[in-house]
Design a protein around this motif. Structure first.
Motif, PDB file in Angstrom:
ATOM      1  N   VAL A  20     -14.227  24.150  26.808  1.00 42.21           N
ATOM      2  CA  VAL A  20     -15.192  23.267  26.132  1.00 42.21           C
ATOM      3  C   VAL A  20     -15.657  22.214  27.128  1.00 42.21           C
ATOM      4  N   GLY A  21     -16.983  22.208  27.413  1.00 41.43           N
ATOM      5  CA  GLY A  21     -17.552  21.228  28.344  1.00 41.43           C
ATOM      6  C   GLY A  21     -17.975  21.885  29.647  1.00 41.43           C
ATOM      7  N   ALA A  22     -19.268  21.742  29.985  1.00 43.11           N
ATOM      8  CA  ALA A  22     -19.786  22.383  31.207  1.00 43.11           C
ATOM      9  C   ALA A  22     -20.115  21.354  32.277  1.00 43.11           C
ATOM     10  N   GLY A  23     -19.173  20.434  32.537  1.00 41.76           N
ATOM     11  CA  GLY A  23     -19.294  19.530  33.680  1.00 41.76           C
ATOM     12  C   GLY A  23     -18.537  20.137  34.855  1.00 41.76           C
ATOM     13  N   ALA A  24     -18.223  19.295  35.841  1.00 35.35           N
ATOM     14  CA  ALA A  24     -17.523  19.797  37.037  1.00 35.35           C
ATOM     15  C   ALA A  24     -16.189  20.436  36.665  1.00 35.35           C
ATOM     16  N   CYS A  25     -15.487  19.844  35.703  1.00 36.44           N
ATOM     17  CA  CYS A  25     -14.176  20.387  35.342  1.00 36.44           C
ATOM     18  C   CYS A  25     -14.320  21.751  34.678  1.00 36.44           C
ATOM     19  N   GLY A  26     -15.171  21.827  33.655  1.00 32.26           N
ATOM     20  CA  GLY A  26     -15.307  23.078  32.915  1.00 32.26           C
ATOM     21  C   GLY A  26     -15.794  24.214  33.793  1.00 32.26           C
ATOM     22  N   VAL A  42     -17.881  29.277  28.506  1.00 28.87           N
ATOM     23  CA  VAL A  42     -17.928  27.810  28.507  1.00 28.87           C
ATOM     24  C   VAL A  42     -18.868  27.376  27.384  1.00 28.87           C
ATOM     25  N   LEU A  43     -18.408  26.475  26.535  1.00 35.17           N
ATOM     26  CA  LEU A  43     -19.201  25.978  25.408  1.00 35.17           C
ATOM     27  C   LEU A  43     -19.671  24.568  25.711  1.00 35.17           C
ATOM     28  N   GLU A  44     -20.974  24.355  25.648  1.00 35.57           N
ATOM     29  CA  GLU A  44     -21.537  23.052  26.030  1.00 35.57           C
ATOM     30  C   GLU A  44     -22.464  22.552  24.927  1.00 35.57           C
ATOM     31  N   SER A  52     -21.469  13.700  32.826  1.00 35.90           N
ATOM     32  CA  SER A  52     -21.341  12.596  33.788  1.00 35.90           C
ATOM     33  C   SER A  52     -21.434  13.143  35.206  1.00 35.90           C
ATOM     34  N   THR A  53     -21.072  14.412  35.369  1.00 41.26           N
ATOM     35  CA  THR A  53     -21.115  15.012  36.712  1.00 41.26           C
ATOM     36  C   THR A  53     -22.505  14.889  37.320  1.00 41.26           C
ATOM     37  N   SER A  54     -23.555  15.168  36.523  1.00 42.91           N
ATOM     38  CA  SER A  54     -24.914  15.090  37.077  1.00 42.91           C
ATOM     39  C   SER A  54     -25.349  13.655  37.320  1.00 42.91           C
ATOM     40  N   MET A  55     -24.744  12.714  36.624  1.00 44.78           N
ATOM     41  CA  MET A  55     -25.114  11.308  36.822  1.00 44.78           C
ATOM     42  C   MET A  55     -24.424  10.718  38.051  1.00 44.78           C
ATOM     43  N   SER A  56     -23.425  11.454  38.552  1.00 41.64           N
ATOM     44  CA  SER A  56     -22.598  10.886  39.627  1.00 41.64           C
ATOM     45  C   SER A  56     -23.270  11.033  40.988  1.00 41.64           C
ATOM     46  N   LEU A  57     -22.603  10.473  41.990  1.00 42.81           N
ATOM     47  CA  LEU A  57     -23.090  10.630  43.366  1.00 42.81           C
ATOM     48  C   LEU A  57     -22.666  11.969  43.942  1.00 42.81           C
ATOM     49  N   GLY A  58     -21.806  12.681  43.232  1.00 39.92           N
ATOM     50  CA  GLY A  58     -21.337  13.976  43.715  1.00 39.92           C
ATOM     51  C   GLY A  58     -20.287  13.870  44.797  1.00 39.92           C
ATOM     52  N   ALA A  59     -19.652  12.693  44.928  1.00 40.66           N
ATOM     53  CA  ALA A  59     -18.662  12.487  45.995  1.00 40.66           C
ATOM     54  C   ALA A  59     -17.264  12.812  45.481  1.00 40.66           C
ATOM     55  N   GLU A 228     -23.613  10.258  27.349  1.00 39.40           N
ATOM     56  CA  GLU A 228     -23.452   9.808  25.952  1.00 39.40           C
ATOM     57  C   GLU A 228     -22.646  10.797  25.112  1.00 39.40           C
ATOM     58  N   GLY A 229     -22.712  12.073  25.486  1.00 41.90           N
ATOM     59  CA  GLY A 229     -22.021  13.097  24.674  1.00 41.90           C
ATOM     60  C   GLY A 229     -20.517  13.119  24.887  1.00 41.90           C
ATOM     61  N   ASN A 230     -20.006  12.274  25.777  1.00 38.48           N
ATOM     62  CA  ASN A 230     -18.560  12.270  26.024  1.00 38.48           C
ATOM     63  C   ASN A 230     -17.909  11.282  25.057  1.00 38.48           C
ATOM     64  N   ALA A 425      -6.031  20.769  29.950  1.00 39.77           N
ATOM     65  CA  ALA A 425      -7.052  19.714  30.013  1.00 39.77           C
ATOM     66  C   ALA A 425      -7.232  19.273  31.461  1.00 39.77           C
ATOM     67  N   GLY A 426      -8.452  18.856  31.781  1.00 39.81           N
ATOM     68  CA  GLY A 426      -8.715  18.356  33.136  1.00 39.81           C
ATOM     69  C   GLY A 426      -9.887  17.397  33.124  1.00 39.81           C
ATOM     70  N   GLY A 427     -10.228  16.892  34.304  1.00 37.57           N
ATOM     71  CA  GLY A 427     -11.334  15.938  34.417  1.00 37.57           C
ATOM     72  C   GLY A 427     -11.065  14.711  33.568  1.00 37.57           C
ATOM     73  N   GLY A 428     -12.128  14.171  32.988  1.00 42.17           N
ATOM     74  CA  GLY A 428     -11.998  12.936  32.227  1.00 42.17           C
ATOM     75  C   GLY A 428     -11.201  13.060  30.943  1.00 42.17           C
TER      76      GLY A 428
HETATM   77  C1  LIG Z   1     -23.181   6.890  37.422  1.00 45.35           C
HETATM   78  C2  LIG Z   1     -21.879   7.566  37.738  1.00 45.35           C
HETATM   79  C3  LIG Z   1     -21.546   7.820  39.071  1.00 45.35           C
HETATM   80  C4  LIG Z   1     -20.343   8.452  39.363  1.00 45.35           C
HETATM   81  N1  LIG Z   1     -20.086   8.784  40.667  1.00 45.35           N
HETATM   82  C5  LIG Z   1     -18.951   9.451  40.954  1.00 45.35           C
HETATM   83  C6  LIG Z   1     -18.699   9.933  42.269  1.00 45.35           C
HETATM   84  O1  LIG Z   1     -19.527   9.857  43.184  1.00 45.35           O
HETATM   85  N2  LIG Z   1     -17.491  10.515  42.510  1.00 45.35           N
HETATM   86  C7  LIG Z   1     -16.574  10.719  41.523  1.00 45.35           C
HETATM   87  O2  LIG Z   1     -15.510  11.259  41.802  1.00 45.35           O
HETATM   88  N3  LIG Z   1     -16.821  10.366  40.259  1.00 45.35           N
HETATM   89  C8  LIG Z   1     -17.987   9.756  39.946  1.00 45.35           C
HETATM   90  N4  LIG Z   1     -18.251   9.434  38.644  1.00 45.35           N
HETATM   91  C9  LIG Z   1     -17.321   9.936  37.620  1.00 45.35           C
HETATM   92  C10 LIG Z   1     -17.553  11.449  37.430  1.00 45.35           C
HETATM   93  O3  LIG Z   1     -18.916  11.660  37.124  1.00 45.35           O
HETATM   94  C11 LIG Z   1     -16.653  12.003  36.316  1.00 45.35           C
HETATM   95  O4  LIG Z   1     -15.320  11.642  36.572  1.00 45.35           O
HETATM   96  C12 LIG Z   1     -16.736  13.537  36.279  1.00 45.35           C
HETATM   97  O5  LIG Z   1     -18.084  13.945  36.223  1.00 45.35           O
HETATM   98  C13 LIG Z   1     -15.976  14.079  35.096  1.00 45.35           C
HETATM   99  O6  LIG Z   1     -16.211  15.469  35.037  1.00 45.35           O
HETATM  100  P1  LIG Z   1     -15.934  16.228  33.681  1.00 45.35           P
HETATM  101  O7  LIG Z   1     -16.246  17.655  33.912  1.00 45.35           O
HETATM  102  O8  LIG Z   1     -14.596  15.860  33.174  1.00 45.35           O
HETATM  103  O9  LIG Z   1     -16.992  15.582  32.640  1.00 45.35           O
HETATM  104  P2  LIG Z   1     -18.626  15.766  32.415  1.00 45.35           P
HETATM  105  O10 LIG Z   1     -19.258  16.114  33.686  1.00 45.35           O
HETATM  106  O11 LIG Z   1     -19.036  14.581  31.706  1.00 45.35           O
HETATM  107  O12 LIG Z   1     -18.654  17.027  31.480  1.00 45.35           O
HETATM  108  C14 LIG Z   1     -18.176  16.986  30.139  1.00 45.35           C
HETATM  109  C15 LIG Z   1     -19.067  17.894  29.300  1.00 45.35           C
HETATM  110  O13 LIG Z   1     -18.444  18.118  28.033  1.00 45.35           O
HETATM  111  C16 LIG Z   1     -19.472  18.214  27.059  1.00 45.35           C
HETATM  112  N5  LIG Z   1     -18.870  17.991  25.758  1.00 45.35           N
HETATM  113  C17 LIG Z   1     -18.244  16.873  25.318  1.00 45.35           C
HETATM  114  N6  LIG Z   1     -17.803  17.061  24.055  1.00 45.35           N
HETATM  115  C18 LIG Z   1     -18.156  18.319  23.686  1.00 45.35           C
HETATM  116  C19 LIG Z   1     -17.986  19.092  22.496  1.00 45.35           C
HETATM  117  N7  LIG Z   1     -17.353  18.615  21.424  1.00 45.35           N
HETATM  118  N8  LIG Z   1     -18.495  20.351  22.472  1.00 45.35           N
HETATM  119  C20 LIG Z   1     -19.136  20.876  23.546  1.00 45.35           C
HETATM  120  N9  LIG Z   1     -19.330  20.183  24.696  1.00 45.35           N
HETATM  121  C21 LIG Z   1     -18.840  18.924  24.765  1.00 45.35           C
HETATM  122  C22 LIG Z   1     -20.449  17.132  27.492  1.00 45.35           C
HETATM  123  O14 LIG Z   1     -21.720  17.336  26.912  1.00 45.35           O
HETATM  124  C23 LIG Z   1     -20.433  17.291  29.005  1.00 45.35           C
HETATM  125  O15 LIG Z   1     -21.434  18.161  29.460  1.00 45.35           O
HETATM  126  C24 LIG Z   1     -19.442   8.805  38.320  1.00 45.35           C
HETATM  127  C25 LIG Z   1     -19.773   8.542  36.995  1.00 45.35           C
HETATM  128  C26 LIG Z   1     -20.971   7.935  36.688  1.00 45.35           C
HETATM  129  C27 LIG Z   1     -21.328   7.700  35.247  1.00 45.35           C
END
Ligand SMILES: Cc1cc2nc3c(=O)[nH]c(=O)nc-3n(C[C@H](O)[C@H](O)[C@H](O)COP(=O)(O)OP(=O)(O)OC[C@H]3O[C@@H](n4cnc5c(N)ncnc54)[C@H](O)[C@@H]3O)c2cc1C
Length: 470
Positions: A20-26, A42-44, A52-59, A228-230, A425-428
């Motif tokens: 569940v979730g198509a960010g960097a972790c999923g 992967v369900l998104e 948040s992955t796309s909003m990040s700097l990608g570092a 916002e969806g997190n 579980a992973g990522g945020g």
């Molecule tokens: C502006 C900004 C800059 C940043 N820069 C950095 C950086 O340079 N380096 C760094 O290490 N970190 C950075 N971060 C933090 C980083 O972006 C996050 O730690 C990382 O993207 C987390 O990845 P994730 O896959 O856990 O979450 P996300 O990328 O947020 O993916 C989670 C996905 O789950 C989906 N989801 C949530 N609930 C549900 C549900 N019930 N059903 C289906 N889908 C769901 C969401 O829609 C989302 O697409 C930054 C954050 C921000 C906001």
């Protein structure tokens, strides 16, 4: 967000690994599961993966990568653990930090070499708690690019990503084994999908105002600048299944979000000699002491705002490598002036304030001493010179760092240390290595926890699913 234990539906379809979730972790978890030969979906919730992955700097912070070695960087898990422990005043979990120190480099190498996601170490981002250059970026240096590289790799690997698939509940038996998920589709259609293993990659709870007010009251009224969806969905499912959580008060903040334009002001402007003043034109902090923790002193200033002060030369240098800097220019967030007096007028600061602060900086730079906040200004860098620039900023919550307790393979654990039968579980969504406070966040740790735990979860979940097919 519910866990349903009664009236389990007949699952028409079942997949060995559901994420569940198509960010960097999923997406990283999906690649790892496919590499093991498991079918994965992967369900998104969104129309297209963003997160948040796309909003990040990608570092991405990673330790012991090939790119580090090729560039002569001598790094190790031991050095990383020492940095994490120092940054968090000993609060971070040392076992998890060591695991991340050992696995993050190989994960970045695997993404680069096996899945054609070119990540290389960046030397602009040094220090800030890392005693070695460790931040790895894709060529375009944005999170958006990172996510599209991951999405393309998933397409090549045969991963199915179902978008507009909002998971609203999970089904579980009395032994806390996840049996499947309930998905809300467009038009109110509800679908059920069975699974052998479930990976929660729904990130943290920054978009859930109630949870933020409860766990991070100091940021209850601050701007949230993550996805916002997190909304903490995955954390809430885990807890409802009996999982433990850790360090729920931890978060990554930022003190330099352009206000009201909402563009991140690149930190290298300050690393290169820029500084911060409040609405009166007075410096109030050591600008490089803690990027994440800077949101607290900024929000404590009059009106909760500050000004980032730099010059045209630094702006031009930053433009070359920062999309955010280009955006600041495009949205008209940068004010420019030919003298300190003019900039003070443009920003409504007290007359004489900026020239006074700048003179103090120049005298400590010349003497090599620390300033009144403990900052040393590098005397190999040129002083600021006209035209001078300023951007109005505020403090914001980027993403939360607390989450589900996990073991070394990202399996979700109960308070007594036992693992839930088939939940990862992973990522945020998982606990991090930031301790319990905003000051414990190391740059790059968010994506590091996303890809490293994603890879560990995907691999183990696939193995478990292949051992016990549905
Ligand atoms: C502006 C900004 C800059 C940043 N820069 C950095 C950086 O340079 N380096 C760094 O290490 N970190 C950075 N971060 C933090 C980083 O972006 C996050 O730690 C990382 O993207 C987390 O990845 P994730 O896959 O856990 O979450 P996300 O990328 O947020 O993916 C989670 C996905 O789950 C989906 N989801 C949530 N609930 C549900 C549900 N019930 N059903 C289906 N889908 C769901 C969401 O829609 C989302 O697409 C930054 C954050 C921000 C906001």
């Amino acid at each position: 967000m519910t866990v349903l234990r009664d009236s389990i539906p007949e699952f028409e379809f079942s997949v060995p690994v559901v994420i569940v979730g198509a960010g960097a972790c999923g997406l990283t978890a999906a690649l790892a599961a496919r590499d093991q030969g498991a079918d994965v979906i992967v369900l998104e919730r969104d129309k297209r993966p963003w997160g948040s992955t796309s909003m990040s700097l990608g570092a991405i912070c990673a330790v012991g990568s090939r790119s580090q070695r090729d560039n002569g960087v001598d790094d190790s898990a031991e050095i990383f653990v020492a940095d994490v422990i120092a940054k968090t005043d000993g609060e971070a979990d040392e076992t998890l930090a060591r695991r991340i120190g050992e696995r993050s480099g190989p994960t970045v190498d695997w993404l680069t070499e096996t899945h054609r996601i070119p990540l290389s170490v960046d030397f602009k981002w040094t220090g800030l708690g890392h005693s070695r250059p460790r931040l790895h970026l894709p060529p375009g240096r944005t999170g958006e690019e990172l996510l599209s590289l991951l999405s393309n790799a998933c397409a090549r690997a045969g991963v199915e990503i179902m978008t507009e698939a909002y998971v609203t509940a999970i089904y579980a038996d009395d032994n806390d084994r996840v049996l499947g998920v309930r998905i809300q589709r467009p038009g109110g259609v509800v679908e059920n999908l069975g699974c052998d293993t479930l990976i929660i990659a729904t990130c943290g709870y920054g978009g859930n105002h109630e949870m933020v007010a409860r766990y991070i009251p100091e940021m209850a009224n601050a701007r949230y600048f993550g996805h916002e969806g997190n909304r903490g969905d995955g954390i809430l499912w885990g807890v409802a299944l009996g999982a433990a959580v850790r360090e729920m008060s931890a978060y990554q903040g930022l003190g330099t979000l352009a206000e009201p334009q909402q563009v991140v002001v690149p930190h290298p402007l300050m690393i290169e000699g820029g500084f911060l003043v409040n609405a009166e034109g007075r410096r109030f902090t050591h600008e490089l002491a803690n990027i994440s923790g800077m949101c607290v002193p900024v929000l404590a200033q009059p009106q909760g705002i500050a000004w980032v002060i730099f010059d045209e030369d630094r702006h031009q240098a930053c433009l070359a490598h920062s999309v955010d800097q280009r955006q600041l220019e495009e949205v008209g967030a940068i004010r420019r002036a030919g003298s300190w007096e003019e900039l003070e007028r443009l920003c409504n600061l007290q007359p004489g304030s900026l020239s006074k602060e700048n003179s103090e900086i120049e005298s400590v730079r010349a003497s090599g001493e620390q300033d009144r906040f403990g900052r040393r200004f590098d005397n190999t860098l040129p002083p600021l010179k006209a035209p001078f620039c300023a951007v109005r900023v505020t403090g914001a919550l980027f993403h939360t760092q607390g989450g589900l307790l996990i073991d070394e393979n990202a399996r979700v654990l109960r308070e007594d240390g036992s693992a839930l039968p088939n939940l990862y579980a992973g990522g945020g969504a998982a606990r991090s290595i930031s301790g319990s406070r905003v000051t414990g966040y190391l740059p790059g740790a968010g994506l590091c926890m996303a890809v490293t735990l994603g890879a560990l979860a995907g691999e183990d979940a696939a193995r478990a699913a292949l051992r016990s097919p549905a």
